[in-house]
Design an enzyme around this catalytic site. Sequence first.
Site, PDB file in Angstrom:
ATOM      1  N   ASP A 115       0.813  -1.224   0.000  1.00 51.08           N
ATOM      2  CA  ASP A 115       0.000   0.000   0.000  1.00 51.08           C
ATOM      3  C   ASP A 115       0.848   1.278   0.000  1.00 51.08           C
ATOM      4  OD1 ASP A 115      -2.348   1.428  -0.023  1.00 51.08           O
ATOM      5  OD2 ASP A 115      -2.605   1.387   2.149  1.00 51.08           O
ATOM      6  N   ASN A 154     -10.649  -3.435  -6.170  1.00 54.05           N
ATOM      7  CA  ASN A 154      -9.842  -2.467  -6.930  1.00 54.05           C
ATOM      8  C   ASN A 154     -10.400  -2.139  -8.324  1.00 54.05           C
ATOM      9  OD1 ASN A 154      -6.641  -3.552  -5.525  1.00 54.05           O
ATOM     10  ND2 ASN A 154      -7.940  -1.833  -4.942  1.00 54.05           N
TER      11      ASN A 154
END
Length: 244
Positions: A26, A74
């Site tokens: 991330d 996503n």
Amino acid sequence: MKSIFNKKAEEIDFGNLPRHIAIIMDGNGRWAKKRKMPRTAGHAVGAETFRKVATYCKNIGLDYLTVYAFSTENWKRPQEEVDAIMGLLEKYLLESIEKMERDKVKMKFFGDVSVLSPRLRELIARTEEISKRFEGCQVNICLNYGGRDELVRAMRRYAREVSEGRENNIEEEDVGSYLFSAGIPDPDLLIRPGGEYRLSNFLMWQSAYSELYFTDKLWPDFDEKEINRAIAEFQRRERRYGGV
Ligand code: FPP
């Protein structure tokens, strides 16, 4: 005698490594934003970081590395960003295939890859096929992966087996065999860079007893030293699995 006070944060005991490390990669977008670059540039550097970290994990003798490359959620990102991540994966797989015979890193994919482009699916199939011959370090790339989706698929498969009369009882130790990670030990250490303190639907079943390590470092800034810091922290923890 060496004092713990002058032990560096990244000093680790190579004789006591976790068997399996999982990483939520991330912070790519914020890394790019800080540099006034497009988010996709952050993913490109993130892909290089992944390559560096995977090589390091293999070199120190780690058995399994599992990374979260693209979640079932996503797809909500702008098409341009989704395309860029898929493009990076294609590039990475193409380059890996050429080097696989030399590096002998086994690769597997967790997630529903059936909805990916035919080109990507073909590269995934080739990578997994070549990997069957290797024994050493295994890298699992989670692609269109979600922990809840994985459990729902497991339940559907189990229900089908029950209705066909092939199963009639399930125990805790049987669940793992219905997951993408079947046959692979649970992660000992789960690392999340990027300053968020959550699992984001990553390895929900498998991480029940994983040691969690969070850091503000953004993924593109990660390196061997950061991995060592996480391993060093892991080695300071006491794992009790609910016992005393
Ligand atoms: C999370 O950062 C990152 C992703 C959703 C994509 C990860 C993909 C790669 C590292 C590239 C391809 C991977 C391989 C294995 C070659 P974010 O975009 O959420 O960052 P932010 O929180 O700063 O916005």
